[in-house]
Design a protein around this motif. Structure first.
Motif, short mmCIF file in Angstrom:
data_model
loop_
_atom_site.label_atom_id
_atom_site.label_comp_id
_atom_site.label_asym_id
_atom_site.label_seq_id
_atom_site.Cartn_x
_atom_site.Cartn_y
_atom_site.Cartn_z
N UNK A 185 0.80 -1.17 0.07
CA UNK A 185 0.15 0.06 0.14
C UNK A 185 0.97 1.30 0.01
N UNK A 186 0.76 2.16 -0.96
CA UNK A 186 1.85 3.10 -1.20
C UNK A 186 0.78 4.44 -1.10
N UNK A 187 1.24 5.25 -0.41
CA UNK A 187 0.76 6.86 -0.33
C UNK A 187 1.54 7.59 -1.16
N UNK A 188 0.87 8.48 -2.02
CA UNK A 188 1.38 8.90 -3.15
C UNK A 188 1.13 10.62 -3.30
N UNK A 211 -6.54 10.80 5.02
CA UNK A 211 -7.56 11.87 4.50
C UNK A 211 -6.71 12.63 3.33
N UNK A 212 -7.44 12.68 2.24
CA UNK A 212 -6.77 13.27 1.15
C UNK A 212 -7.75 14.05 -0.02
N UNK A 213 -7.11 14.72 -0.67
CA UNK A 213 -7.73 15.54 -1.81
C UNK A 213 -7.00 15.18 -3.20
N UNK A 214 -7.10 16.32 -4.04
CA UNK A 214 -6.68 16.08 -5.50
C UNK A 214 -5.17 15.99 -5.41
N UNK A 215 -4.43 16.42 -4.10
CA UNK A 215 -3.04 16.43 -4.20
C UNK A 215 -2.34 15.13 -3.79
N UNK A 216 -3.22 14.06 -3.63
CA UNK A 216 -2.67 12.75 -2.99
C UNK A 216 -3.20 11.54 -3.82
#
Length: 174
Positions: A11-14, A95-100
């Motif tokens: 699982x990668x957070x980008x 929690x994220x938006x378009x930047x992730x």
């Protein structure tokens, strides 16, 4: 693209570069070569729009890898490892938006809750859709997911409400 590993293997957070401009912003959400470096050959791009906040979907683990990123709005994401391994049942939340974005390997369950109205969520996958999947209860106490709104204020499908508990999934795999 900035890649960060998580406590769930694979699982990668980008982090994505969002470039503000006079009209709003621009981001490169999909780059075939960069995703191929992660081991993903995208064959289908799905987009889901949610008008209200508090809409919850999941927890679903399909037989394909997923690359997830909102193009508008914000989401709370709960990921559960449902693979038959030593991290079975491990939960990660973001929690994220378009930047992730998130890269979710096959067999790892994905769920999300919209935090803002007018959320558009992109799902890039490396296999064509099929009904095969493993599901688990969004509200299973064994997972202890701290959803951003009380359960009574969330909107979810009857199908997701009937998902089995983590213990039932474990028993089915044994």
């Amino acid at each position: 693209m900035r890649i960060e590993e998580t406590a769930i293997p694979g699982l990668l957070r980008i982090g994505l570069d969002v470039k503000p401009n006079d009209d709003g912003w621009f981001k490169e959400n999909f780059h075939r070569e960069k995703l191929a470096d992660l081991g993903m050959d995208v064959v289908q791009h799905n987009v889901a729009y949610f008008a209200e906040l508090g809409i919850v979907r999941g927890i679903h683990a399909e037989p394909w890898d997923k690359y997830l990123s909102p193009s508008s709005g914000r989401v709370f994401v709960a990921i559960v490892d449902l693979r038959d391994n030593e991290t079975f049942g491990r939960v990660e939340t973001f929690e994220f938006g378009p930047e992730q974005a998130l890269y979710v390997p096959r067999g790892v369950g994905n769920s999300f809750c919209t935090l803002t109205p007018h959320t558009t969520y992109n799902f890039l996958v490396n296999e064509y859709w099929s009904p095969e999947r493993v599901t688990v209860d969004l509200f299973d106490p064994a997972l202890a997911i701290d959803w951003p709104f009380p359960r009574a204020e969330l909107s979810y499908t009857e199908r997701d409400a009937a998902n089995p508990s983590l213990d039932q999934v474990r028993t089915q795999r044994a």
